[in-house]
Motif scaffolding. Structure first.
Motif, PDB file in Angstrom:
ATOM      1  N   UNK A   4      -7.890  -6.647  24.442  1.00 37.87           N
ATOM      2  CA  UNK A   4      -6.648  -5.962  24.794  1.00 37.87           C
ATOM      3  C   UNK A   4      -5.439  -6.785  24.434  1.00 37.87           C
ATOM      4  N   UNK A   5      -4.320  -6.102  24.181  1.00 38.16           N
ATOM      5  CA  UNK A   5      -3.100  -6.808  23.834  1.00 38.16           C
ATOM      6  C   UNK A   5      -2.026  -5.850  23.363  1.00 38.16           C
ATOM      7  N   UNK A   6      -0.969  -6.410  22.780  1.00 37.64           N
ATOM      8  CA  UNK A   6       0.197  -5.657  22.348  1.00 37.64           C
ATOM      9  C   UNK A   6       0.336  -5.787  20.839  1.00 37.64           C
ATOM     10  N   UNK A   7       0.449  -4.650  20.155  1.00 37.32           N
ATOM     11  CA  UNK A   7       0.687  -4.632  18.714  1.00 37.32           C
ATOM     12  C   UNK A   7       2.172  -4.394  18.490  1.00 37.32           C
ATOM     13  N   UNK A   8       2.833  -5.326  17.810  1.00 40.49           N
ATOM     14  CA  UNK A   8       4.287  -5.296  17.636  1.00 40.49           C
ATOM     15  C   UNK A   8       4.665  -4.688  16.294  1.00 40.49           C
ATOM     16  N   UNK A   9       5.566  -3.695  16.346  1.00 42.46           N
ATOM     17  CA  UNK A   9       6.115  -3.060  15.150  1.00 42.46           C
ATOM     18  C   UNK A   9       7.584  -3.457  15.020  1.00 42.46           C
ATOM     19  N   UNK A  10       7.939  -4.322  14.078  1.00 45.33           N
ATOM     20  CA  UNK A  10       9.350  -4.648  13.889  1.00 45.33           C
ATOM     21  C   UNK A  10      10.143  -3.409  13.473  1.00 45.33           C
ATOM     22  N   UNK A  11      11.449  -3.455  13.626  1.00 46.43           N
ATOM     23  CA  UNK A  11      12.306  -2.359  13.190  1.00 46.43           C
ATOM     24  C   UNK A  11      12.092  -2.101  11.704  1.00 46.43           C
ATOM     25  N   UNK A  12      12.112  -0.830  11.333  1.00 42.40           N
ATOM     26  CA  UNK A  12      11.884  -0.444   9.949  1.00 42.40           C
ATOM     27  C   UNK A  12      11.179   0.896   9.902  1.00 42.40           C
ATOM     28  N   UNK A  13      10.858   1.351   8.698  1.00 37.28           N
ATOM     29  CA  UNK A  13      10.172   2.627   8.515  1.00 37.28           C
ATOM     30  C   UNK A  13       8.747   2.382   8.038  1.00 37.28           C
ATOM     31  N   UNK A  14       7.815   3.131   8.623  1.00 29.49           N
ATOM     32  CA  UNK A  14       6.398   3.023   8.311  1.00 29.49           C
ATOM     33  C   UNK A  14       5.871   4.417   7.984  1.00 29.49           C
ATOM     34  N   UNK A  15       5.001   4.505   6.999  1.00 28.29           N
ATOM     35  CA  UNK A  15       4.370   5.770   6.637  1.00 28.29           C
ATOM     36  C   UNK A  15       2.929   5.746   7.140  1.00 28.29           C
ATOM     37  N   UNK A  16       2.548   6.769   7.904  1.00 28.23           N
ATOM     38  CA  UNK A  16       1.207   6.785   8.492  1.00 28.23           C
ATOM     39  C   UNK A  16       0.541   8.140   8.310  1.00 28.23           C
ATOM     40  N   UNK A  17      -0.785   8.122   8.371  1.00 27.33           N
ATOM     41  CA  UNK A  17      -1.584   9.350   8.432  1.00 27.33           C
ATOM     42  C   UNK A  17      -2.009   9.569   9.876  1.00 27.33           C
ATOM     43  N   UNK A  18      -3.081   8.909  10.306  1.00 25.59           N
ATOM     44  CA  UNK A  18      -3.524   9.028  11.694  1.00 25.59           C
ATOM     45  C   UNK A  18      -4.022   7.683  12.181  1.00 25.59           C
ATOM     46  N   UNK A  19      -3.493   7.237  13.330  1.00 28.08           N
ATOM     47  CA  UNK A  19      -3.882   5.968  13.934  1.00 28.08           C
ATOM     48  C   UNK A  19      -4.720   6.242  15.171  1.00 28.08           C
ATOM     49  N   UNK A  20      -5.734   5.417  15.394  1.00 29.08           N
ATOM     50  CA  UNK A  20      -6.617   5.555  16.542  1.00 29.08           C
ATOM     51  C   UNK A  20      -6.281   4.452  17.547  1.00 29.08           C
TER      52      UNK A  20
ATOM     53  N   UNK B 220       0.850  -1.188   0.000  1.00 26.42           N
ATOM     54  CA  UNK B 220       0.000   0.000   0.000  1.00 26.42           C
ATOM     55  C   UNK B 220       0.883   1.234   0.000  1.00 26.42           C
ATOM     56  N   UNK B 221       0.275   2.370  -0.335  1.00 23.08           N
ATOM     57  CA  UNK B 221       1.024   3.627  -0.362  1.00 23.08           C
ATOM     58  C   UNK B 221       1.509   4.019   1.021  1.00 23.08           C
ATOM     59  N   UNK B 222       0.740   3.671   2.041  1.00 25.27           N
ATOM     60  CA  UNK B 222       1.178   3.909   3.410  1.00 25.27           C
ATOM     61  C   UNK B 222       0.717   2.756   4.281  1.00 25.27           C
ATOM     62  N   UNK B 223       1.162   2.760   5.530  1.00 21.72           N
ATOM     63  CA  UNK B 223       0.922   1.626   6.437  1.00 21.72           C
ATOM     64  C   UNK B 223      -0.198   1.881   7.433  1.00 21.72           C
ATOM     65  N   UNK B 224      -0.954   2.955   7.245  1.00 20.90           N
ATOM     66  CA  UNK B 224      -2.000   3.308   8.208  1.00 20.90           C
ATOM     67  C   UNK B 224      -3.005   2.170   8.383  1.00 20.90           C
ATOM     68  N   UNK B 225      -3.535   1.651   7.287  1.00 23.73           N
ATOM     69  CA  UNK B 225      -4.579   0.624   7.368  1.00 23.73           C
ATOM     70  C   UNK B 225      -4.076  -0.646   8.042  1.00 23.73           C
ATOM     71  N   UNK B 226      -2.837  -1.051   7.744  1.00 23.20           N
ATOM     72  CA  UNK B 226      -2.297  -2.281   8.315  1.00 23.20           C
ATOM     73  C   UNK B 226      -2.125  -2.161   9.832  1.00 23.20           C
ATOM     74  N   UNK B 227      -1.540  -1.043  10.282  1.00 25.09           N
ATOM     75  CA  UNK B 227      -1.334  -0.868  11.726  1.00 25.09           C
ATOM     76  C   UNK B 227      -2.677  -0.717  12.430  1.00 25.09           C
ATOM     77  N   UNK B 228      -3.603   0.017  11.806  1.00 26.17           N
ATOM     78  CA  UNK B 228      -4.917   0.180  12.423  1.00 26.17           C
ATOM     79  C   UNK B 228      -5.649  -1.147  12.541  1.00 26.17           C
ATOM     80  N   UNK B 229      -5.516  -2.013  11.531  1.00 23.86           N
ATOM     81  CA  UNK B 229      -6.152  -3.337  11.595  1.00 23.86           C
ATOM     82  C   UNK B 229      -5.607  -4.148  12.763  1.00 23.86           C
ATOM     83  N   UNK B 230      -4.296  -4.065  13.011  1.00 28.28           N
ATOM     84  CA  UNK B 230      -3.708  -4.779  14.141  1.00 28.28           C
ATOM     85  C   UNK B 230      -4.179  -4.193  15.470  1.00 28.28           C
ATOM     86  N   UNK B 231      -4.271  -2.863  15.563  1.00 33.52           N
ATOM     87  CA  UNK B 231      -4.782  -2.222  16.779  1.00 33.52           C
ATOM     88  C   UNK B 231      -6.220  -2.651  17.045  1.00 33.52           C
ATOM     89  N   UNK B 232      -7.033  -2.676  16.000  1.00 28.37           N
ATOM     90  CA  UNK B 232      -8.444  -3.061  16.167  1.00 28.37           C
ATOM     91  C   UNK B 232      -8.572  -4.527  16.567  1.00 28.37           C
TER      92      UNK B 232
END
Length: 245
Positions: free
Chosen positions: A89-105, A70-82
């Protein structure tokens, strides 16, 4: 008007009255304070607060499992948060690297945890009120081990991180504050120190609004206006080992 530090003896879990003395003989009870002793829970990030055990650290959700091209990673990270929120409840893991985001809830009961404060980077590309924005008035939210970056001027968000409640009645009136148990540990906000303030794109570092129990630990806020604004928690707030430039 006072502060007290003390060591708790080995006592059963429960709620206790607190008495204090200046001379060791005449004690006075603190009418509005009690001490609640709880069994020690999980604290894998060494937050050093009793409520660290309220998070479900054992439930882990990897962003890589939700990351299609995708053009950015907003949807992927938001899907994991949801997904973490839906599981209770739980922990969303972000491996090392660069991510492009707009706004995460960020929902209740969820920790967004990067692999490393320097090597896990969220690049804000605009299009949202805050790169990391609260989705709940309850609190129980945590952020750890990553950096948020943005370019200058109109590309800056107005606030980088919002935990707890949104700006509004709860900011103006303490009786409206309900959120509790908010933390930000080993998180960096980084942008140009010379950027002039643009209305609506001020680049504030962090805003916490809630009733009680907030922690900022080992963070770094670097930018023209990136200091954390913290005047909206009624009690039990700690900011330690944090750099503001």
């Amino acid at each position: 008007p006072y502060a007290a530090s003390f060591t708790i003896p080995s006592v059963p879990a429960g709620r206790y009255a607190v008495q204090i003395s200046n001379d060791g003989s005449a004690y006075q009870r603190l009418a509005d304070e009690t001490l609640t002793v709880v069994a020690k829970g999980q604290d894998p990030l060494s937050l050093g607060v009793a409520w660290a055990g309220d998070f479900h650290w054992e439930r882990r959700f990897h962003v890589s499992d939700y990351r299609p091209p995708a053009a950015d990673d907003t949807a992927a990270i938001q899907a994991a948060l949801n997904a973490a929120h839906a599981a209770g409840g739980g922990v969303v893991l972000l491996p090392a690297g660069e991510y492009t985001i707009k706004s995460l809830r960020l929902p209740t009961g969820v920790v967004l945890l990067g692999e490393d404060q320097q090597r896990t980077v969220l690049n804000y590309c605009g299009g949202g009120p805050a790169p990391l924005n609260s989705a709940s008035d309850e609190g129980l939210q945590g952020l750890a081990r990553f950096t948020i970056r943005a370019t200058s001027g109109d590309a800056l968000p107005d606030i980088f991180i919002v935990l707890g409640q949104q700006w509004g009645a709860a900011a103006r009136d303490a009786s409206f504050r309900t959120a509790s148990r908010l933390f930000c540990r080993e998180v960096s906000v980084d942008y140009d120190l010379k950027t002039p303030i643009v209305p609506g794109h001020r680049g504030l570092g962090l805003l916490m609004i809630g009733k009680e129990r907030g922690l900022i630990d080992r963070c770094s806020f670097r930018g023209y206006y990136a200091s954390p604004h913290l005047a909206y928690l009624n009690r039990y707030f700690t900011c330690r080992d944090t750099r503001m430039e």
